[in-house]
Design an enzyme around this catalytic site. Structure first.
Site, PDB file in Angstrom:
ATOM      1  N   PRO A   1       0.779  -1.230   0.000  1.00 26.84           N
ATOM      2  CA  PRO A   1       0.000   0.000   0.000  1.00 26.84           C
ATOM      3  C   PRO A   1       0.818   1.293   0.000  1.00 26.84           C
ATOM      4  O   PRO A   1       0.241   2.371  -0.117  1.00 26.84           O
ATOM      5  CB  PRO A   1      -0.767  -0.104   1.324  1.00 26.84           C
ATOM      6  CG  PRO A   1       0.195  -0.805   2.241  1.00 26.84           C
ATOM      7  CD  PRO A   1       0.974  -1.761   1.361  1.00 26.84           C
ATOM      8  N   THR A   2       2.160   1.195   0.140  1.00 24.72           N
ATOM      9  CA  THR A   2       2.912   2.446   0.335  1.00 24.72           C
ATOM     10  C   THR A   2       3.184   3.156  -0.985  1.00 24.72           C
ATOM     11  O   THR A   2       3.102   2.563  -2.062  1.00 24.72           O
ATOM     12  CB  THR A   2       4.272   2.163   1.011  1.00 24.72           C
ATOM     13  OG1 THR A   2       5.060   1.365   0.126  1.00 24.72           O
ATOM     14  CG2 THR A   2       4.094   1.435   2.336  1.00 24.72           C
ATOM     15  N   CYS A   3       3.553   4.427  -0.856  1.00 22.49           N
ATOM     16  CA  CYS A   3       3.845   5.240  -2.041  1.00 22.49           C
ATOM     17  C   CYS A   3       5.282   5.045  -2.470  1.00 22.49           C
ATOM     18  O   CYS A   3       6.037   6.005  -2.629  1.00 22.49           O
ATOM     19  CB  CYS A   3       3.607   6.708  -1.729  1.00 22.49           C
ATOM     20  SG  CYS A   3       1.910   7.039  -1.324  1.00 22.49           S
ATOM     21  N   ASP A   4       5.690   3.808  -2.593  1.00 20.68           N
ATOM     22  CA  ASP A   4       7.054   3.525  -3.022  1.00 20.68           C
ATOM     23  C   ASP A   4       7.002   2.485  -4.123  1.00 20.68           C
ATOM     24  O   ASP A   4       6.379   1.438  -3.969  1.00 20.68           O
ATOM     25  CB  ASP A   4       7.877   3.007  -1.832  1.00 20.68           C
ATOM     26  CG  ASP A   4       9.363   2.979  -2.150  1.00 20.68           C
ATOM     27  OD1 ASP A   4       9.722   2.489  -3.246  1.00 20.68           O
ATOM     28  OD2 ASP A   4      10.155   3.440  -1.317  1.00 20.68           O
TER      29      ASP A   4
ATOM     30  N   ASN B   1       5.606   5.771   5.722  1.00 20.66           N
ATOM     31  CA  ASN B   1       4.383   6.240   5.066  1.00 20.66           C
ATOM     32  C   ASN B   1       3.187   6.269   6.030  1.00 20.66           C
ATOM     33  O   ASN B   1       2.036   6.338   5.608  1.00 20.66           O
ATOM     34  CB  ASN B   1       4.029   5.332   3.893  1.00 20.66           C
ATOM     35  CG  ASN B   1       3.896   6.072   2.573  1.00 20.66           C
ATOM     36  OD1 ASN B   1       3.464   5.512   1.587  1.00 20.66           O
ATOM     37  ND2 ASN B   1       4.255   7.332   2.541  1.00 20.66           N
TER      38      ASN B   1
END
Ligand SMILES: *Cc1c(COP(=O)(O)O)cnc(C)c1O
Length: 376
Positions: free
Chosen positions: A322-325, A366
Site C-alpha cells: 500500500p505504500t507510495c514507493d 508512510n
C-alpha cells in the site's frame, strides 16, 4: 492453516494487517525435530521470530537459543533461558556487546575472522567458540553464501589461534542457506566440516561439536522436502563423514520452527488495470514489503495466498503493497493468479508467515504501522 487460526480470524476479525501465530504448531515443530534427532541440541534462531510467547514456550521445552545481538540475548534471558542455553551466533559483534553477553554468563560465541577472534579473546576469555565456514548455499531460496564464514584452510588456522589465545575451540558451524530445498547440500557441508575436524586433530585439537545451523524449509508455493527427509540426509552425511566418532550436533532452526505456525491476515485495498487491453490486474494489499514481507525481495520467497473466493476462475495478478514507493511490489514475475471474483475489501490470508515477517516491518514508513501480532 490451523483450525485454531481460522477460528481466531473468523471470530475476532482483528484489524489488518495482522500476524496470527499458533503456538501449538511452534511446539509441534520443535518437538518433531527434537524427536527425530534426540541427541542434537536445538538452538532456536531467535531472529526468525523473537516474540516473548515463542521464546517462553521454547524455554519451557528446554530449547537453547541462537541470539544475534545484545537485545536478542536480553529477550532470551527475559523468557527465562539460562545463559548456558544461549549462544551469541552472529559473526559480527561489537566488542562491548561481547563483553556484556559474557558478563551475563553467555559462554558460546561464533566467529569467522581474525579480527573477531581478537575481540572474543579480549572480552570473553576462556569462552567456547565456533568457527563458521563458508557455503555456496546452492538450492536455498534465501541464501547465506557470501557474507558469513571463511574457507576451511582459514578456519583451521583461526581455531588453532583461538586455542593459543586461551579460548576453547569448540566446533565448526555452517549454514546451508535458509529455505534449503536441495538435500545434497548437507553432505557437502558436513564433508567440509569433517575435513576440518581431521586437520585440527593433526594440530592436536579435539573439536567437540558440529553446528549445522538452520535451513529447514517452511511450506511456501514450491515443493519442499519433509523434515524427516532433511534429517535423514543429515544423519547419513554425519555417519558417512564421521563414522563412529560422531561429534555433538547443534541445530539452529528458525524458519523450520516458526514459519508454518503463522498466518498474516490482510485486506484488498484496490484492484485495478493499467490499460484496457492489460489482462493482468494489479491487486494492492494493506501489507507489503515495508509491512514485514521483506522476503519477497527478488521474489525469493513465494508465500501461499488464500482468498474467500478461492475455487472459482482465476486470472493473473501483480501483487503490491500500500505504500507510495515503487519498490513496494510483492510479486510481478512469479506468476500469481487470484480469483476473478476477488473484490476490494476482501480479507485474504498469507500462509506460513510466522518467520521473518513481523520484525522486518518498518516502524511506520508512510504512516503504516507494523502488523499487529497475536500469539494464540
Ligand atoms: C538465520 C540463522 C539461522 C536460522 O536459519 P533458518 O534457515 O531460518 O533455520 C541459524 N543460524 C544462524 C547463524 C543464522 O544466522
Amino acid at each position: 492453516m490451523s483450525d485454531k487460526i481460522t477460528r481466531f480470524l473468523a471470530e475476532h476479525r482483528p484489524p489488518t494487517p495482522c500476524l496470527v501465530v499458533d503456538l501449538d504448531i511452534v511446539a509441534d515443530n520443535y518437538r518433531r525435530l527434537r524427536d527425530l534427532l534426540p541427541h542434537a541440541r536445538i538452538f532456536y534462531a531467535v531472529k526468525a521470530n523473537p516474540a516473548a510467547e515463542i521464546l517462553s514456550l521454547l524455554n519451557r521445552e528446554e530449547s537453547s537459543f541462537d541470539a544475534a545481538s545484545a537485545r536478542e540475548i536480553d529477550q532470551c534471558l527475559a523468557a527465562g533461558a539460562p545463559p548456558a542455553r544461549i549462544s551469541f551466533g552472529n559473526t559480527i559483534k561489537k566488542q562491548s556487546d561481547i563483553a556484556a553477553a559474557y558478563e551475563q554468563g553467555v559462554r558460546l560465541f561464533a566467529f569467522d575472522s581474525a579480527a573477531e577472534l581478537e575481540k572474543l579473546a579480549a572480552a570473553a576469555p576462556g569462552a567456547a567458540v565456533f568457527c563458521r565456514i563458508i557455503m555456496a548455499a546452492t538450492g536455498a531460496d534465501w541464501p547465506q553464501s557470501r557474507k558469513f564464514g571463511c574457507e576451511v584452510a582459514m578456519a583451521r588456522d583461526l581455531l588453532i589461534s583461538a586455542r593459543d589465545r586461551g579460548l576453547d575451540p569448540y566446533g565448526v558451524s555452517f549454514h546451508v542457506g535458509s529455505q534449503q530445498r536441495d538435500l545434497s547440500q548437507w553432505d557437502i557441508a558436513i564433508g567440509k566440516t569433517a575435513m576440518l575436524f581431521t586437520a585440527l586433530n593433526e594440530a592436536g585439537i579435539e573439536l567437540g561439536a558440529v553446528n549445522l545451523g538452520g535451513g529447514f524449509p517452511a511450506r511456501y508455493r514450491p515443493q519442499v522436502p519433509s523434515l524427516e527427509a532433511s534429517v535423514e540426509a543429515i544423519t547419513k552425511a554425519m555417519t558417512r563423514h564421521f563414522g563412529n566418532s560422531l561429534p555433538e550436533m547443534i541445530l539452529e532452526p528458525g524458519r523450520g520452527i516458526a514459519g508454518d505456525a503463522g498466518v498474516i491476515g490482510a485486506e484488498v485495498v484496490l484492484i485495478s488495470r493499467k490499460s484496457y487491453d492489460d489482462e493482468r490486474r494489479w491487486v494492492y494489499l494493506d501489507i507489503g514489503r515495508f509491512g514485514g514481507l521483506a522476503e519477497v525481495m527478488d521474489e525469493c520467497i513465494e508465500y501461499r495466498i488464500r482468498t474467500p473466493r478461492d475455487g472459482g476462475p482465476e486470472g493473473p495478478v501483480i501483487l503490491a503493497g500500500p505504500t507510495c514507493d515503487e519498490v513496494d511490489i510483492l510479486y510481478e514475475r512469479a506468476d500469481y493468479r487470484l480469483p476473478l471474483a476477488l473484490e476490494v475489501g476482501d480479507r485474504i490470508e498469507i500462509l506460513s508467515t510466522g518467520a521473518y515477517t513481523a520484525t522486518y516491518a518498518s516502524v511506520g514508513f508512510n504512516g503504516f504501522a507494523p502488523p499487529r501480532e497475536f500469539y494464540i
